[in-house]
Each structure stands twice: as structure tokens, then as C-alpha cells.
Design an enzyme around this catalytic site. Structure first.
Site, PDB file in Angstrom:
ATOM      1  N   LYS A   1       0.819  -1.218   0.000  1.00  0.00           N
ATOM      2  CA  LYS A   1       0.000   0.000   0.000  1.00  0.00           C
ATOM      3  C   LYS A   1       0.852   1.267   0.000  1.00  0.00           C
ATOM      4  O   LYS A   1       0.366   2.336  -0.394  1.00  0.00           O
ATOM      5  CB  LYS A   1      -0.943   0.003   1.208  1.00  0.00           C
TER       6      LYS A   1
ATOM      7  N   TYR B   1      -3.279 -12.258   2.706  1.00  0.00           N
ATOM      8  CA  TYR B   1      -3.002 -12.014   1.286  1.00  0.00           C
ATOM      9  C   TYR B   1      -1.881 -12.909   0.750  1.00  0.00           C
ATOM     10  O   TYR B   1      -2.142 -13.887   0.059  1.00  0.00           O
ATOM     11  CB  TYR B   1      -2.637 -10.537   1.066  1.00  0.00           C
TER      12      TYR B   1
ATOM     13  N   TYR C   1     -12.675 -14.218   3.285  1.00  0.00           N
ATOM     14  CA  TYR C   1     -11.598 -13.250   3.464  1.00  0.00           C
ATOM     15  C   TYR C   1     -11.102 -13.272   4.912  1.00  0.00           C
ATOM     16  O   TYR C   1     -11.892 -13.181   5.856  1.00  0.00           O
ATOM     17  CB  TYR C   1     -12.110 -11.853   3.117  1.00  0.00           C
TER      18      TYR C   1
END
Length: 364
Positions: free
Chosen positions: A76, A316, A290
Site C-alpha cells: 500500500k 493475502y 476473506y
């Protein structure tokens, strides 16, 4: 400095004039967009030879975007270089964003806001239902607060876009100028960070004589993959890009990536057209949902930690690595010599999932 093997198999010749022109055009287009340098770039490109030997497939490499530096690093940071520049240009005094409880994006956004002297408000959606203290208070949540962000919870399934806009309206009524960042930083501005990564990676490969056959990464909110798709398309690169999904079904994931890649290319202004067949996502490794651990993710992270000394995150890159390992075994990369895995960071989230790994205690 990137750690690369000058004698790697699949060496390539110097770029052609056309390739050099495409590279220069993309670099110029990126320079036309405001950017605040927040990351330690370029990140290293390293071989994973012990893991490659164990798996017996192509030679594996890792692009170390866990080394971007901002609050323990992660993907990010690249997006935030463009997003925070836009926020500053708009005169923002506060940042609002959202994510899951153990959001890597929230942590890095809180750190970027602190570095730039901006207030930061984080809304965390409960997507897993976990209630143990390790998950709801440790890991990324601890770091969010350490960076000075205000943190508030929202139930699973909440309309997080509406929730952020409601908070933004309150701040505006109080005379503030908030800047809202979507989950994952995934919009055309944020995706520029991974257009830039595509340029960086291909530059590293060219400088070292390495022919990258495939690039694999975990894909969720779609900004990382969309940026890579747009960047590789602008370069007319033949690198095979594969996202391993961590949340949505394949058709939805690919459509999100394709739509954002098209908008990113338009925002970039290079005139690049995105081919739908360059967007690939394998979403067979999501498991229960998730952020919910899978046995394959646990086994993959343990194998990586014990062969390469590397830590991936459980949400992830861990599921992405599980997918990579399984697809190697199924022959997906047959005929390829060099496959790069993009490490998107997030190892701080491991401290929110200690029970998932069932590790032994002390040995006397």
C-alpha cells in the site's frame, strides 16, 4: 539494491529501441502525476532457491514489497505515494479510510498520515467474526493506534463507502477538509503505484539479464493487479501476470481488476488499451472467506519461513503462496524458467493469528 543473479537462466538481450521508447513514455506519463516519496524504492528482487529446490518447478524469485519501509512495509505504500500527494494538493487536513480488522492498508495509511502531519480516521469492518484479543487488538490494529489514528468498528457487510462519507460530512461540518481513500487504496490514483512497480520490476530484470516469465501475487481490492496490468500493457511486456484471489469469486475479481485497469490506463494518459485476456485470477484458495485461515496457507507460510527465512501474511500473500505452490504442482508454469512472486507485506497481521499456526511451546 536488488539482489539478482547475473547468470540466471533465461537471460535476455538489451532492450530494443521500441522497448526503450515505451519505457521512457511510461516514465514520463507517471512523472505527470503528483507523488510524495514515502517508500524505500526500488525494493529488492531476490531468488528463492531453497524453495525452488523443494518444489521442483521453475526458479522462483520474490519482489520484496514488504521492504517499502513505511510502518514495517507493504504494497500500500506505493499507492499512498500518489494518494497522499493528491490529498495534500487538495488541502486535506484529515484522511479517512477503511478495511478489515487486520488491514495492512489501514496501518500504512495511518503511518503516512502521521508522517505528513494529517489526522487519520480508520473504519474497520468485521469480516471474520473473530473476537479474541489477538485479532481485534494486536497486529495491525495495535500499529494503527500507535500511529495516532482513531479506530472505530463497523459490522460485517456494512456499506463502508457510505460510512466513510458520513464521517467525512461530519468533519466538513466542523470546518475540516477530509480526503477519503477507498479500501486498499484501490482507485486509478492509487493504482499508479503499481504501474510504477511494473516499470521498476522490468527495469531490474533488464539490468540483470533476467527474463521473467510470470509474475504472481495475491489480489483482493484489485488496485495492485490493475496497476500491474496497466503498466505491463503500456510496456507491451510479455510477462504472464496471475493474481491469486483472497476474497471474491473469479468472475467478479477479474471484472473488478479489468475495470480498474482500464480506468487507470485512462488516468495515466498513455492511450494504452487493456486486453481482457491479460486479466487472470485464480480464486480457488480463498477457503472459508476473506481473512479466514486455510490449511494450505498455514503450510505454505511454514514452508517459506523454514526454507527462505521470509514471513508472509496470513490474509493475502500467504494464500497467494498457497496458490503458487499448488499451481506449480499442477503444471501451470510448465515451460517457464523464472517466476516472480510479489510479496505485498503485512507480516504484522501474523500476530493477530497465533492460534492458526499451532506451534509448539518452549523446549527445555
Amino acid at each position: 539494491m536488488a539482489v539478482v543473479d547475473q547468470t540466471a537462466e533465461g537471460a535476455v538481450q538489451s532492450p530494443t529501441v521500441d522497448a526503450a521508447q515505451r519505457r521512457a513514455a511510461l516514465a514520463t506519463a507517471l512523472e505527470g502525476h503528483p507523488r510524495i516519496r514515502l517508500g524505500h524504492l526500488p525494493t529488492p528482487l531476490e531468488p528463492m532457491d531453497r524453495l525452488s529446490e523443494v518444489l521442483g518447478g521453475p526458479r522462483l524469485w520474490v519482489k520484496r514489497d514488504d521492504c517499502t519501509g513505511l510502518s514495517s512495509g507493504g504494497n500500500k505504500t506505493r499507492k499512498l505515494e500518489y494518494l497522499m500527494a493528491e490529498a495534500v494538493a487538495q488541502g486535506a487536513d484529515a484522511i479517512i479510510t477503511q478495511g478489515a480488522t487486520q488491514s495492512n492498508h489501514a496501518r500504512q495509511t495511518a503511518a503516512a498520515a502521521a508522517k505528513l502531519g494529517l489526522a487519520c480516521h480508520i473504519l474497520l469492518e468485521d469480516r471474520t467474526g473473530a473476537t479474541d484479543d489477538d485479532y481485534v487488538l494486536n497486529g495491525n490494529v495495535l500499529l494503527d493506534r500507535l500511529h495516532g489514528a482513531t479506530v472505530s468498528k463497523r459490522p460485517g457487510g456494512a456499506d463502508m463507502v457510505a460510512e466513510m462519507e458520513a464521517l467525512a460530512n461530519i468533519l466538513r461540518q466542523d470546518g475540516g477538509t477530509p480526503y477519503v481513500i477507498p479500501g486498499g487504496g484501490s482507485n486509478p490514483t492509487g493504482a499508479l503505484g503499481y504501474v510504477n512497480c511494473a516499470l521498476e520490476l522490468t527495469d531490474q530484470a533488464a539490468a540483470s539479464g533476467l527474463k521473467i516469465d510470470a509474475l504472481v501475487h495475491a489480489t483482493g481490492s484489485s488496485g495492485t493487479q490493475a496497476g500491474l496490468v496497466a503498466g505491463l500493457a503500456a510496456l507491451e511486456s510479455d510477462i504472464h501476470l496471475l493474481g491469486i484471489g483472497v476474497r471474491a469469486p473469479q468472475d467478479r475479481q477479474e471484472q473488478m481488476v479489468f475495470d480498474l485497469a482500464c480506468r487507470t490506463a485512462e488516468h495515466l494518459g498513455t492511450g494504452t488499451k487493456i486486453a481482457r485476456d491479460t486479466v487472470r485470477a485464480n480464486c480457488n484458495y480463498v477457503g472459508g472467506g476473506y481473512g479466514i485461515p486455510t490449511a494450505g496457507m498455514v503450510d505454505a507460510l511454514k514452508l517459506l519461513a523454514r526454507t527462505e527465512g521470509l514471513l508472509f501474511d496470513p490474509v493475502y500473500s500467504g494464500k497467494g503462496l498457497d496458490g503458487l505452490i499448488d499451481q506449480i504442482g499442477k503444471g501451470y508454469f510448465q515451460g517457464m524458467e523464472n517466476v516472480v512472486f510479489l510479496h505485498t507485506g503485512g507480516s504484522a497481521a501474523l500476530f493477530g493469528y497465533p492460534q492458526a499456526f499451532d506451534l509448539p511451546g518452549y523446549v527445555d
